[in-house]
Write a protein that holds these residues in place. Sequence first.
Motif, mmCIF file in Angstrom:
data_model
loop_
_atom_site.group_PDB
_atom_site.id
_atom_site.type_symbol
_atom_site.label_atom_id
_atom_site.label_comp_id
_atom_site.label_asym_id
_atom_site.label_seq_id
_atom_site.Cartn_x
_atom_site.Cartn_y
_atom_site.Cartn_z
ATOM 1 N N ALA A 37 0.826 -1.207 0.000
ATOM 2 C CA ALA A 37 0.000 0.000 0.000
ATOM 3 C C ALA A 37 0.862 1.260 0.000
ATOM 4 N N LEU A 38 2.126 1.123 0.349
ATOM 5 C CA LEU A 38 3.039 2.269 0.351
ATOM 6 C C LEU A 38 3.582 2.600 -1.034
ATOM 7 N N LEU A 39 3.379 1.715 -1.994
ATOM 8 C CA LEU A 39 3.970 1.913 -3.319
ATOM 9 C C LEU A 39 3.591 3.236 -3.986
ATOM 10 N N PRO A 40 2.335 3.652 -3.984
ATOM 11 C CA PRO A 40 2.034 4.938 -4.639
ATOM 12 C C PRO A 40 2.823 6.109 -4.033
ATOM 13 N N ARG A 41 2.936 6.130 -2.729
ATOM 14 C CA ARG A 41 3.705 7.201 -2.079
ATOM 15 C C ARG A 41 5.185 7.094 -2.451
ATOM 16 N N LEU A 42 5.725 5.890 -2.410
ATOM 17 C CA LEU A 42 7.135 5.697 -2.755
ATOM 18 C C LEU A 42 7.405 6.054 -4.211
ATOM 19 N N GLU A 43 6.475 5.708 -5.095
ATOM 20 C CA GLU A 43 6.623 6.056 -6.510
ATOM 21 C C GLU A 43 6.647 7.574 -6.686
ATOM 22 N N SER A 44 5.784 8.254 -5.973
ATOM 23 C CA SER A 44 5.748 9.714 -6.026
ATOM 24 C C SER A 44 7.062 10.306 -5.514
ATOM 25 N N GLU A 45 7.570 9.744 -4.450
ATOM 26 C CA GLU A 45 8.833 10.229 -3.889
ATOM 27 C C GLU A 45 10.002 9.938 -4.830
ATOM 28 N N LEU A 46 9.949 8.804 -5.532
ATOM 29 C CA LEU A 46 10.981 8.503 -6.520
ATOM 30 C C LEU A 46 10.943 9.531 -7.649
ATOM 31 N N ASP A 47 9.757 9.849 -8.124
ATOM 32 C CA ASP A 47 9.617 10.872 -9.171
ATOM 33 C C ASP A 47 10.194 12.210 -8.699
ATOM 34 N N ARG A 48 9.918 12.552 -7.454
ATOM 35 C CA ARG A 48 10.425 13.808 -6.899
ATOM 36 C C ARG A 48 11.948 13.772 -6.794
ATOM 37 N N ALA A 49 12.488 12.644 -6.356
ATOM 38 C CA ALA A 49 13.936 12.512 -6.237
ATOM 39 C C ALA A 49 14.613 12.709 -7.592
ATOM 40 N N LEU A 61 15.277 4.593 -2.945
ATOM 41 C CA LEU A 61 13.843 4.412 -3.189
ATOM 42 C C LEU A 61 13.600 3.379 -4.287
ATOM 43 N N GLY A 62 14.445 3.357 -5.297
ATOM 44 C CA GLY A 62 14.315 2.347 -6.350
ATOM 45 C C GLY A 62 14.447 0.948 -5.795
ATOM 46 N N GLY A 63 15.403 0.753 -4.905
ATOM 47 C CA GLY A 63 15.570 -0.555 -4.276
ATOM 48 C C GLY A 63 14.387 -0.931 -3.412
ATOM 49 N N LEU A 64 13.854 0.033 -2.698
ATOM 50 C CA LEU A 64 12.691 -0.215 -1.844
ATOM 51 C C LEU A 64 11.463 -0.547 -2.694
ATOM 52 N N ILE A 65 11.267 0.181 -3.759
ATOM 53 C CA ILE A 65 10.139 -0.088 -4.661
ATOM 54 C C ILE A 65 10.286 -1.456 -5.310
ATOM 55 N N ALA A 66 11.500 -1.810 -5.704
ATOM 56 C CA ALA A 66 11.739 -3.140 -6.289
ATOM 57 C C ALA A 66 11.414 -4.228 -5.276
ATOM 58 N N ALA A 67 11.811 -4.030 -4.034
ATOM 59 C CA ALA A 67 11.563 -5.030 -2.994
ATOM 60 C C ALA A 67 10.077 -5.203 -2.717
ATOM 61 N N LEU A 68 9.343 -4.120 -2.708
ATOM 62 C CA LEU A 68 7.911 -4.188 -2.394
ATOM 63 C C LEU A 68 7.058 -4.567 -3.604
ATOM 64 N N GLY A 69 7.418 -4.085 -4.777
ATOM 65 C CA GLY A 69 6.552 -4.242 -5.943
ATOM 66 C C GLY A 69 6.975 -5.296 -6.936
ATOM 67 N N GLY A 70 8.221 -5.734 -6.862
ATOM 68 C CA GLY A 70 8.693 -6.772 -7.757
ATOM 69 C C GLY A 70 8.744 -6.337 -9.208
ATOM 70 N N PRO A 71 8.735 -7.318 -10.124
ATOM 71 C CA PRO A 71 8.885 -7.035 -11.552
ATOM 72 C C PRO A 71 7.836 -6.084 -12.136
ATOM 73 N N ALA A 72 6.685 -5.983 -11.520
ATOM 74 C CA ALA A 72 5.661 -5.060 -12.018
ATOM 75 C C ALA A 72 6.150 -3.617 -12.006
ATOM 76 N N GLN A 73 7.173 -3.335 -11.223
ATOM 77 C CA GLN A 73 7.695 -1.976 -11.106
ATOM 78 C C GLN A 73 8.780 -1.657 -12.141
ATOM 79 N N LEU A 74 9.096 -2.608 -12.995
ATOM 80 C CA LEU A 74 10.168 -2.389 -13.969
ATOM 81 C C LEU A 74 9.995 -1.130 -14.825
ATOM 82 N N PRO A 75 8.827 -0.845 -15.383
ATOM 83 C CA PRO A 75 8.727 0.382 -16.190
ATOM 84 C C PRO A 75 9.073 1.642 -15.394
ATOM 85 N N LEU A 76 8.597 1.722 -14.181
ATOM 86 C CA LEU A 76 8.899 2.874 -13.337
ATOM 87 C C LEU A 76 10.400 2.975 -13.073
#
Length: 134
Positions: A37-49, A61-76
Amino acid sequence: MTDDRVTRLVEMLDDLDADLDETIALADAIAADGDQALLPRLESELDRAVADHNSYARELLGGLIAALGGPAQLPLLVRASAVDLGDDEDGLAGEIVALVQADPQTAQRLLQPLTAADDLTLANRADWALRFVP
């Protein structure tokens, strides 16, 4: 888990004097909790970074998003990686490669369309990532 730890993490990533070990430990704890559930916030913070040219935050943040979201996060992650922030991107590149190799079919499905992007840097980065499909 609430968003409070993400807020604290972002504050630490923005603070040049924040303790590196403490920052990494907090990111690891958030990842260990597995709260997607934290992924949308983390994605927003990654965009800001990326917009703020904060390569350190992008890596963590990329590593954290990868850990939480897995391969579905590849485009981001590939989009974030395609922006030149003047760093070596070892950590983020490693995360992308690991996700591609963990689920080659998903990687192919999600990244192949990006190889035709109008943004040549993005297209090249997606092509690079697909080279790691086993």
